[in-house]
Design an enzyme around this catalytic site. Structure first.
Site, short mmCIF file in Angstrom:
data_model
loop_
_atom_site.label_atom_id
_atom_site.label_comp_id
_atom_site.label_asym_id
_atom_site.label_seq_id
_atom_site.Cartn_x
_atom_site.Cartn_y
_atom_site.Cartn_z
N HIS A 72 0.89 -1.12 0.02
CA HIS A 72 -0.04 -0.09 0.10
C HIS A 72 0.82 1.26 0.10
O HIS A 72 1.56 1.41 0.97
CB HIS A 72 -0.85 0.07 1.16
CG HIS A 72 -2.16 -1.04 1.05
ND1 HIS A 72 -3.33 -0.68 1.54
CD2 HIS A 72 -2.31 -1.84 0.49
CE1 HIS A 72 -4.36 -1.44 1.35
NE2 HIS A 72 -3.57 -2.40 0.55
N TYR A 200 -9.67 5.67 7.01
CA TYR A 200 -9.75 6.17 8.25
C TYR A 200 -10.98 7.07 8.32
O TYR A 200 -10.47 8.26 7.54
CB TYR A 200 -8.48 6.67 8.78
CG TYR A 200 -7.29 5.43 9.00
CD1 TYR A 200 -6.70 4.97 8.04
CD2 TYR A 200 -7.43 5.02 10.20
CE1 TYR A 200 -5.61 4.27 8.23
CE2 TYR A 200 -6.26 3.95 10.43
CZ TYR A 200 -5.61 3.64 9.56
OH TYR A 200 -4.55 2.91 10.01
N PRO A 292 -5.02 0.85 18.25
CA PRO A 292 -4.70 0.68 17.02
C PRO A 292 -4.90 1.47 15.88
O PRO A 292 -4.34 1.28 14.78
CB PRO A 292 -5.80 -0.69 16.89
CG PRO A 292 -6.74 -0.66 17.75
CD PRO A 292 -6.40 0.37 18.89
N LYS A 296 0.32 0.52 15.10
CA LYS A 296 1.72 0.35 15.66
C LYS A 296 1.95 -0.70 16.55
O LYS A 296 3.02 -0.87 17.02
CB LYS A 296 1.96 2.07 16.25
CG LYS A 296 2.07 3.13 15.47
CD LYS A 296 3.47 3.02 14.69
CE LYS A 296 3.29 3.85 13.27
NZ LYS A 296 3.09 3.17 12.05
N TYR A 384 3.50 6.92 9.85
CA TYR A 384 2.59 5.56 9.54
C TYR A 384 3.53 4.69 8.93
O TYR A 384 3.54 3.49 9.28
CB TYR A 384 1.42 6.11 8.58
CG TYR A 384 0.34 5.02 8.45
CD1 TYR A 384 0.59 3.86 7.58
CD2 TYR A 384 -0.76 5.12 9.37
CE1 TYR A 384 -0.53 3.01 7.24
CE2 TYR A 384 -1.81 4.10 9.15
CZ TYR A 384 -1.58 2.87 8.37
OH TYR A 384 -2.53 2.13 8.14
#
Ligand code: FAS
Ligand code: PHB
Length: 389
Positions: A72, A200, A292, A296, A384
């Site tokens: 991704h 998200y 979550p 991480k 990220y």
């Protein structure tokens, strides 16, 4: 029995550490409280940072990950004001791989089987002795028989509810904790993902996340009150609520189906310091927990394993204690950065029951800044994909 490193916990931390130490010629025994079937039934993390992927390759267990994992290059942050694609590749030159923790754990068990190294399952009353001395040992019971393992060091990879952290005297431990006033209701369904990247979503009704495991296995989450129980949520109620929290054009193309797993996880930020006490080292969830939201948890366990593995190899190869002496400080420094990012993402995307109108304005301004600023997107992206080990 005697070994060099006694590893408590047969989850990803313990298994990855065991595999790397084996490659370094260091003997280990892993003690796991549950059955392998139970460990492999857990549905947890889904996103692997490039650091964890590199470590899995170094451990020789990334063949299936490289074949089946989804690379991704970005993710979507959505809110009623619009969608922002965070372009990991353009901003950092790095990507993440979507590959379930369950599969990571399966690959690690298979590797352990191949080298014939021991994992003792269904151990009871695991107890650590003499960690603050030079001759530590671990006792446990299995099938009604008492056992003892003498070792040089103990790796506490036994998660948040394990025995290792509690072995460090309360007078030595400093604990930091934040419990969030909501949980995540997660559903796994054999349906095609609604989008080819993660979404998200922040909405006035609460947070939602659209993730996946493969082309026909989707993982979805909605924020829910801590008082909710899984049985309060029918599949229909879940899909309806998920649709309400997604941008309309995404909600329209959502393909629903029966849940094959449904669970509620509480959200917590937690760190214990130090991560070493004498000959006992804490690793992974035994030492720290993150919400979550920033993906991480598993990835920070990986950086612990990286530091501990190299420190132990340095000790056995050169009898140089610098790596193990520096372990706790080095691991904790990176952990706090992951804690900050996970806390920030959680505040950015969730609806907090008690938040004031001002708080809501601050959150909306944060989302607007993220939409409009390359610098803000670069900061999210570099955290990220994973900060350096
Ligand atoms: P683990 O908890 O995975 O493993 C510890 C092992 O030790 C377990 O197998 C346990 O049975 C064993 N054990 C415990 N006590 C023992 C004892 N006394 N003796 C012997 N064995 C003992 N992270 C993400 O990045 N994304 C997510 O979406 C995500 N979702 C999660 C959902 C849930 C419900 C939970 C609990 C965690 C989630 N996490 C997520 C975090 C998770 O992935 C952890 O970071 C990861 O499992 C850490 O691995 P370990 O440190 O090995 O701990
Ligand atoms: C998941 O796929 O389970 C997942 C992905 C990203 C997160 C949390 C969970 O931040």
């Amino acid at each position: 029995m005697r070994t060099q490193i006694c590893i408590i916990g047969g989850g990803p931390s313990g298994l990855l550490l065991g595999q790397l130490l084996h490659l370094g010629g260091i003997d280990t025994v892993i003690l796991e409280r549950r059955t392998r079937t139970h460990v492999l039934s857990r549905i947890r993390a889904g996103v692997l940072e490039h650091g964890l992927v590199s470590l899995m390759r170094e451990a020789g267990v990334a063949e299936r990950l490289d074949r089946e994992g989804f690379v991704h290059d970005g993710a979507i942050i959505a809110s009623p004001q619009g969608q922002t694609r965070i372009d990991f590749d353009r901003l950092t030159g790095k990507s993440v791989i979507v590959y379930g923790q369950t599969e990571v754990t399966r690959d690690l068990y298979a590797a352990r089987d191949r080298v014939g190294a021991p994992v003792i399952h269904e151990t009871e009353d695991v107890t650590i002795h003499g960690a603050d001395g030079d001759a530590p040992f671990v006792t446990y019971r299995k099938d009604g028989q008492d056992h003892r393992i003498d070792c040089d060091f103990i790796a506490g990879c036994d998660g948040f509810h394990g025995v290792s952290r509690q072995t460090i005297p309360a007078s030595v431990r400093r604990e930091y904790e934040k419990v969030y006033p909501f949980g995540w209701l997660g559903v796994l369904s054999e349906t095609p993902p609604v989008h080819d990247e993660l979404i998200y979503a922040a909405s006035p009704r609460g947070f939602a996340l659209c993730s996946m495991r493969n082309a026909n296995l989707s993982r979805y989450y909605v924020q829910c009150p801590l008082t909710d129980r899984v049985e309060d949520w029918s599949d229909q109620a879940f899909w309806t609520e998920l649709r309400r929290r997604l941008p309309p054009e995404v909600a329209e193309r959502l393909i629903t189906g029966p849940s094959i797993e449904k669970s509620i996880a509480p959200l917590r930020s937690f760190v214990t310091e130090p991560m070493r006490w004498g000959r006992l080292f804490l690793c992974g969830d035994a030492a720290h927990i993150v919400p979550p939201t920033g993906a991480k948890g598993l990835n920070t366990a990986a950086s612990d394993v990286h530091y501990l593995y190299r420190g132990l190899c340095q000790w056995y190869e050169d009898h140089d204690a610098k790596g193990i002496d520096d372990y706790s400080a080095k691991a904790v420094l990176r952990i706090w950065k992951a804690e900050r990012f996970s806390w920030w993402m959680t505040n950015l995307l969730h609806h907090f029951p008690e938040q004031s109108d001002f708080d809501i304005k601050m959150r909306d301004a944060d989302l607007a800044y993220l939409r409009d600023s390359d610098a803000a997107q670069h900061s999210l992206a570099e955290n990220y994909v994973g900060l350096p080990f």
